[in-house]
Design an enzyme around this catalytic site. Structure first.
Site, short mmCIF file in Angstrom:
data_model
loop_
_atom_site.label_atom_id
_atom_site.label_comp_id
_atom_site.label_asym_id
_atom_site.label_seq_id
_atom_site.Cartn_x
_atom_site.Cartn_y
_atom_site.Cartn_z
N GLY A 148 0.03 -23.66 22.51
CA GLY A 148 -0.55 -23.19 21.25
C GLY A 148 0.29 -22.11 20.61
N LYS A 149 0.76 -21.16 21.41
CA LYS A 149 1.62 -20.10 20.87
C LYS A 149 2.93 -20.68 20.34
CE LYS A 149 0.13 -16.10 23.61
NZ LYS A 149 0.59 -15.02 24.53
N ASP B 127 2.51 -9.86 23.75
CA ASP B 127 1.34 -9.65 24.60
C ASP B 127 0.20 -9.38 23.64
OD1 ASP B 127 0.22 -9.65 27.19
OD2 ASP B 127 -0.03 -7.50 27.07
N SER B 128 -0.85 -10.11 23.84
CA SER B 128 -1.96 -10.00 22.90
C SER B 128 -3.27 -10.14 23.64
CB SER B 128 -1.84 -11.08 21.82
OG SER B 128 -1.77 -12.37 22.41
N PHE C 198 -7.07 -21.35 20.41
CA PHE C 198 -7.16 -21.26 21.87
C PHE C 198 -7.69 -19.88 22.22
CE2 PHE C 198 -2.92 -20.14 20.47
CZ PHE C 198 -2.64 -18.95 21.14
N GLY C 199 -7.89 -19.63 23.50
CA GLY C 199 -8.36 -18.32 23.92
C GLY C 199 -9.73 -17.99 23.36
N ASP D 145 -10.43 -17.55 20.23
CA ASP D 145 -10.54 -17.94 18.81
C ASP D 145 -11.94 -18.42 18.41
OD1 ASP D 145 -7.96 -17.23 18.24
OD2 ASP D 145 -7.16 -19.27 18.20
N HIS E 298 -3.39 -11.70 14.06
CA HIS E 298 -2.64 -10.63 14.71
C HIS E 298 -1.26 -11.11 15.11
CE1 HIS E 298 -4.51 -13.17 17.64
NE2 HIS E 298 -4.01 -12.53 18.69
#
Length: 212
Positions: A13-14, A78-79, A166-167, A169, A194
């Site tokens: 996804g990133k 890093d998020s 993802f994550g 979201d 972000h």
């Protein structure tokens, strides 16, 4: 042009988001971004422990390690999710909130359970991202390093909404929006996210690294 850059992640996804952001860069018109922008797995990089105590430290640790392993320019981020009533947690532990090998769904469900009795007006949260670019020096000198930060303010929903992203979201509703981040198109998300903010601030330097 044969220049390449490594995105220090194994998260598909990133990688998609980063390539989509670069696709709108005039300096990269006509560039095959699927070949020019690769992930850490494709570059043969070893796993990199995130031993930092902040988003910035972890971002630089990963970018430096990948640049050293590959000899190529490396971008890392890093998020995580910063929840007001949790004092900024999960923060750097967002990807492993439910355990070291937790899935996105497990992390999300645990957080919702922990916040089950928190009223909507107190569910403020933000996605935070620090992105770093490390460009090795071709002559063995010090590498160039650039670091940027992005932040997406919003509030946490009571239940997941949307199938995109993802994550976390599906449970963050950006300020001024009626949809969750997972309900936005990739273009809409990149414009406000972000990660989109942090990567966009790096874009000029990334284009330079890809067009020596």
């Amino acid at each position: 042009m044969n220049a390449r850059i490594v995105l220090a992640t194994r998260n598909a996804g990133k990688l998609r988001e980063f390539r989509a952001l670069l696709a709108s860069s005039p300096g990269l018109s006509g560039v095959d971004l699927e070949g020019a922008v690769i992930d850490a797995g494709s570059a043969g990089c070893a796993e990199i422990p995130e031993t930092g105590l902040s988003f910035e430290e972890n971002s630089l640790i990963k970018a430096r390690a990948v640049a050293e392993q590959t000899g190529l320019p490396a971008v890392a981020d890093d998020s995580g999710l910063s929840v007001d009533v949790l004092g900024g947690a999960p923060g750097i532990f967002s990807a492993r909130w439910a355990g070291a090998s937790a899935s996105d769904e497990s992390n999300l469900r645990l957080l919702l359970e922990q916040l089950a009795d928190i009223a909507p007006e107190h569910r403020g949260a933000a996605f935070v991202c620090v992105a770093s670019l490390v460009v090795p020096d071709a002559h063995g000198g010090p590498a160039q390093e650039f670091t940027t930060t992005g932040r997406l303010e919003g509030r946490l929903l009571l239940q997941p909404q949307g199938l995109g992203g993802f994550g976390y979201d599906p449970i963050l509703q950006p300020s001024g929006e009626t949809r969750s981040t997972a309900e936005l198109s990739m273009e809409e998300k990149n414009a406000i996210s972000h990660r989109g903010q942090a990567f966009a601030a790096l874009r000029e330097h990334v284009v330079e690294a890809l067009t020596p």
